[in-house]
Design a protein around this motif. Structure first.
Motif, PDB file in Angstrom:
ATOM      1  N   ALA A   1       0.823  -1.212   0.000  1.00 47.65           N
ATOM      2  CA  ALA A   1       0.000   0.000   0.000  1.00 47.65           C
ATOM      3  C   ALA A   1       0.861   1.267   0.000  1.00 47.65           C
ATOM      4  N   GLU A   2       2.019   1.197   0.653  1.00 51.06           N
ATOM      5  CA  GLU A   2       2.893   2.384   0.706  1.00 51.06           C
ATOM      6  C   GLU A   2       3.375   2.781  -0.686  1.00 51.06           C
ATOM      7  N   LYS A   3       3.396   1.835  -1.610  1.00 50.46           N
ATOM      8  CA  LYS A   3       3.865   2.128  -2.967  1.00 50.46           C
ATOM      9  C   LYS A   3       2.761   2.700  -3.851  1.00 50.46           C
ATOM     10  N   ASN A   4       1.503   2.532  -3.419  1.00 55.95           N
ATOM     11  CA  ASN A   4       0.372   3.018  -4.219  1.00 55.95           C
ATOM     12  C   ASN A   4      -0.746   3.505  -3.298  1.00 55.95           C
ATOM     13  N   PRO A   5      -0.502   4.622  -2.593  1.00 59.58           N
ATOM     14  CA  PRO A   5      -1.416   5.058  -1.532  1.00 59.58           C
ATOM     15  C   PRO A   5      -2.847   5.330  -1.997  1.00 59.58           C
ATOM     16  N   ALA A   6      -2.998   5.985  -3.148  1.00 65.73           N
ATOM     17  CA  ALA A   6      -4.350   6.361  -3.594  1.00 65.73           C
ATOM     18  C   ALA A   6      -5.188   5.122  -3.897  1.00 65.73           C
ATOM     19  N   PHE A   7      -4.593   4.154  -4.589  1.00 72.00           N
ATOM     20  CA  PHE A   7      -5.338   2.933  -4.901  1.00 72.00           C
ATOM     21  C   PHE A   7      -5.638   2.133  -3.630  1.00 72.00           C
ATOM     22  N   ALA A   8      -4.659   2.082  -2.709  1.00 73.71           N
ATOM     23  CA  ALA A   8      -4.859   1.351  -1.454  1.00 73.71           C
ATOM     24  C   ALA A   8      -6.044   1.920  -0.689  1.00 73.71           C
ATOM     25  N   TRP A   9      -6.115   3.242  -0.609  1.00 74.09           N
ATOM     26  CA  TRP A   9      -7.234   3.902   0.081  1.00 74.09           C
ATOM     27  C   TRP A   9      -8.553   3.572  -0.611  1.00 74.09           C
ATOM     28  N   ASP A  10      -8.569   3.669  -1.913  1.00 80.85           N
ATOM     29  CA  ASP A  10      -9.783   3.405  -2.695  1.00 80.85           C
ATOM     30  C   ASP A  10     -10.271   1.972  -2.473  1.00 80.85           C
ATOM     31  N   LEU A  11      -9.367   1.007  -2.625  1.00 83.27           N
ATOM     32  CA  LEU A  11      -9.753  -0.394  -2.476  1.00 83.27           C
ATOM     33  C   LEU A  11     -10.189  -0.707  -1.044  1.00 83.27           C
ATOM     34  N   ASN A  12      -9.365  -0.319  -0.070  1.00 82.02           N
ATOM     35  CA  ASN A  12      -9.631  -0.691   1.316  1.00 82.02           C
ATOM     36  C   ASN A  12     -10.890  -0.027   1.858  1.00 82.02           C
ATOM     37  N   MET A  13     -11.191   1.199   1.401  1.00 86.37           N
ATOM     38  CA  MET A  13     -12.357   1.912   1.944  1.00 86.37           C
ATOM     39  C   MET A  13     -13.645   1.634   1.167  1.00 86.37           C
ATOM     40  N   ASN A  14     -13.571   1.741  -0.155  1.00 87.69           N
ATOM     41  CA  ASN A  14     -14.824   1.647  -0.918  1.00 87.69           C
ATOM     42  C   ASN A  14     -15.389   0.241  -0.985  1.00 87.69           C
ATOM     43  N   SER A  15     -14.519  -0.772  -0.942  1.00 86.47           N
ATOM     44  CA  SER A  15     -15.042  -2.141  -0.861  1.00 86.47           C
ATOM     45  C   SER A  15     -15.831  -2.320   0.433  1.00 86.47           C
ATOM     46  N   LEU A  16     -15.353  -1.716   1.520  1.00 86.87           N
ATOM     47  CA  LEU A  16     -16.069  -1.794   2.808  1.00 86.87           C
ATOM     48  C   LEU A  16     -17.409  -1.064   2.720  1.00 86.87           C
ATOM     49  N   PHE A  17     -17.399   0.143   2.158  1.00 86.44           N
ATOM     50  CA  PHE A  17     -18.663   0.891   2.019  1.00 86.44           C
ATOM     51  C   PHE A  17     -19.707   0.092   1.234  1.00 86.44           C
TER      52      PHE A  17
ATOM     53  N   ILE B   1      -4.103   3.717   8.271  1.00 90.57           N
ATOM     54  CA  ILE B   1      -5.099   4.790   8.210  1.00 90.57           C
ATOM     55  C   ILE B   1      -6.429   4.250   7.671  1.00 90.57           C
ATOM     56  N   SER B   2      -6.356   3.428   6.627  1.00 87.85           N
ATOM     57  CA  SER B   2      -7.597   2.889   6.047  1.00 87.85           C
ATOM     58  C   SER B   2      -8.284   1.919   7.007  1.00 87.85           C
ATOM     59  N   LYS B   3      -7.508   1.150   7.761  1.00 88.15           N
ATOM     60  CA  LYS B   3      -8.096   0.210   8.719  1.00 88.15           C
ATOM     61  C   LYS B   3      -8.706   0.947   9.915  1.00 88.15           C
ATOM     62  N   GLN B   4      -8.016   1.975  10.393  1.00 85.22           N
ATOM     63  CA  GLN B   4      -8.578   2.734  11.513  1.00 85.22           C
ATOM     64  C   GLN B   4      -9.881   3.420  11.098  1.00 85.22           C
ATOM     65  N   THR B   5      -9.882   4.001   9.910  1.00 85.09           N
ATOM     66  CA  THR B   5     -11.090   4.649   9.398  1.00 85.09           C
ATOM     67  C   THR B   5     -12.212   3.620   9.218  1.00 85.09           C
ATOM     68  N   GLY B   6     -11.861   2.458   8.689  1.00 87.48           N
ATOM     69  CA  GLY B   6     -12.841   1.382   8.527  1.00 87.48           C
ATOM     70  C   GLY B   6     -13.475   0.971   9.843  1.00 87.48           C
ATOM     71  N   GLU B   7     -12.665   0.893  10.892  1.00 87.56           N
ATOM     72  CA  GLU B   7     -13.203   0.544  12.217  1.00 87.56           C
ATOM     73  C   GLU B   7     -14.269   1.554  12.656  1.00 87.56           C
ATOM     74  N   ARG B   8     -13.989   2.819  12.419  1.00 84.79           N
ATOM     75  CA  ARG B   8     -14.952   3.862  12.821  1.00 84.79           C
ATOM     76  C   ARG B   8     -16.261   3.725  12.041  1.00 84.79           C
TER      77      ARG B   8
END
Length: 318
Positions: free
Chosen positions: A83-99, A145-152
């Motif tokens: 994820a550190e190598k591709n932050p924008a995609f990591a955020w998109d995948l980790n957050m929007n799949s959860l939503f 960051i994406s996991k902490q946000t997901g928990e909330r």
């Protein structure tokens, strides 16, 4: 009503073994495995498999309706080092799949969600030893960051809409059957392979970097256990701390030399060292033990025995 399970990200490090265990538990026809591409592996070949993009709400909704899904295990994610190598995609995948999955549950289309969190939610300001369930969380990686946000969001959807979402914070996971998947704790998987094939290993973490770890069998056990627990036993709706053991590269090296006395371990810390330094060394998981009866079966010694036994029988059989 029968349990019908959809696994999103079934070909990943956890998903592979989780799929096999769920199929054994609930029956092959009641578990629908999905991933972004179709590989030639057990997940695809030993049961129902569909190609799904975790970011495509309509695809997921279609499968839920087609197979009358009750429970979703959302295992798709970009892990810490990747994820550190591709932050924008990591955020998109980790957050929007959860939503997508939370909104499908909010709409009444599914009954229960499992969503994995991680020790990556903690950061450099978190107490490092026996990290409490409730503590300072200032993650310094995109994954964290994406996991902490997901928990909330999980807790919010439970409180606002009654969505039955359950989560555990996985420590570093060690498995003989799946390749390491771009995580910071992956040295502890690779080291066993290299002990057998090369007799030596170079760790990308320094010798005294202590991190919480768990044998994959225990992680799968916890995942299914929390999903099977009665509703009133799940008291935490962000994510539960989960622990089994903590060790350093030096300590796991010593455990390996009991099996391979000639084994040589060296160290060349890279960018993952900084990630590891921001994470806890040990975890207090007393809430999981008290609320839904979590216990681990493996420690470092029994895990090392199991790893070598399985690797020698299944992966390097000559």
């Amino acid at each position: 009503m029968d349990t019908k399970i959809l696994i999103i990200g079934a070909c990943g490090q956890i998903g592979t073994e989780l799929t096999a265990k769920l199929r054994a538990t609930y029956g092959v026809t009641n578990v629908i495995a999905t991933d972004i591409r179709k590989l030639n592996n057990e997940v695809v070949n030993n049961g129902i498999f569909e190609v799904v993009n975790a970011l495509d709400y309509n695809q997921i909704e279609h499968l839920i309706e087609q197979y009358h899904i009750t429970d979703v295990y959302l295992m798709a994610a970009l892990l810490s080092a990747t994820a550190e190598k591709n932050p924008a995609f990591a955020w998109d995948l980790n957050m929007n799949s959860l939503f997508h999955v939370l909104n499908l549950a909010k709409a009444g289309k599914i009954k229960k969600i499992f969503w994995p969190s991680s020790i990556a939610v903690f950061g450099p300001t978190t107490p490092r030893h026996q990290t409490p369930q409730y503590t300072i969380m200032e993650p310094s990686t995109v994954y964290g960051i994406s996991k902490q946000t997901g928990e909330r969001w999980c807790e919010y959807y439970y409180k606002q809409y009654g969505v039955d979402v359950r989560s555990i914070r996985y420590p570093g996971l060690i498995s003989w059957s799946t390749e390491a998947g771009g995580g910071t704790t992956d040295y502890a998987v690779d080291i066993y392979h290299k002990a057998i094939t090369d007799g030596k290993f170079t760790s990308f973490l320094s010798e005294n970097t202590e991190l919480p770890m768990m044998y994959m069998d225990d992680a799968i056990k916890a995942t299914i256990q929390i999903m099977q627990a009665p509703l009133d036993q799940i008291k935490i709706r962000s994510s539960y701390n989960l622990a089994a053991m903590s060790f350093t590269p030096k300590q796991i090296g010593a455990a390996i030399t009991k099996h391979y006395p000639e084994f040589k371990l060296s160290y060349a810390p890279d960018f993952r060292q900084k990630i590891a330094d921001s994470w806890p060394a040990s975890i207090d998981d007393s809430s999981a033990r008290a609320d839904w009866g979590w216990t681990n079966d493996f420690d470092m010694t029994t895990m090392t025995e199991a790893m070598f036994k399985n690797l020698k029988e299944q992966v390097y059989p000559h």
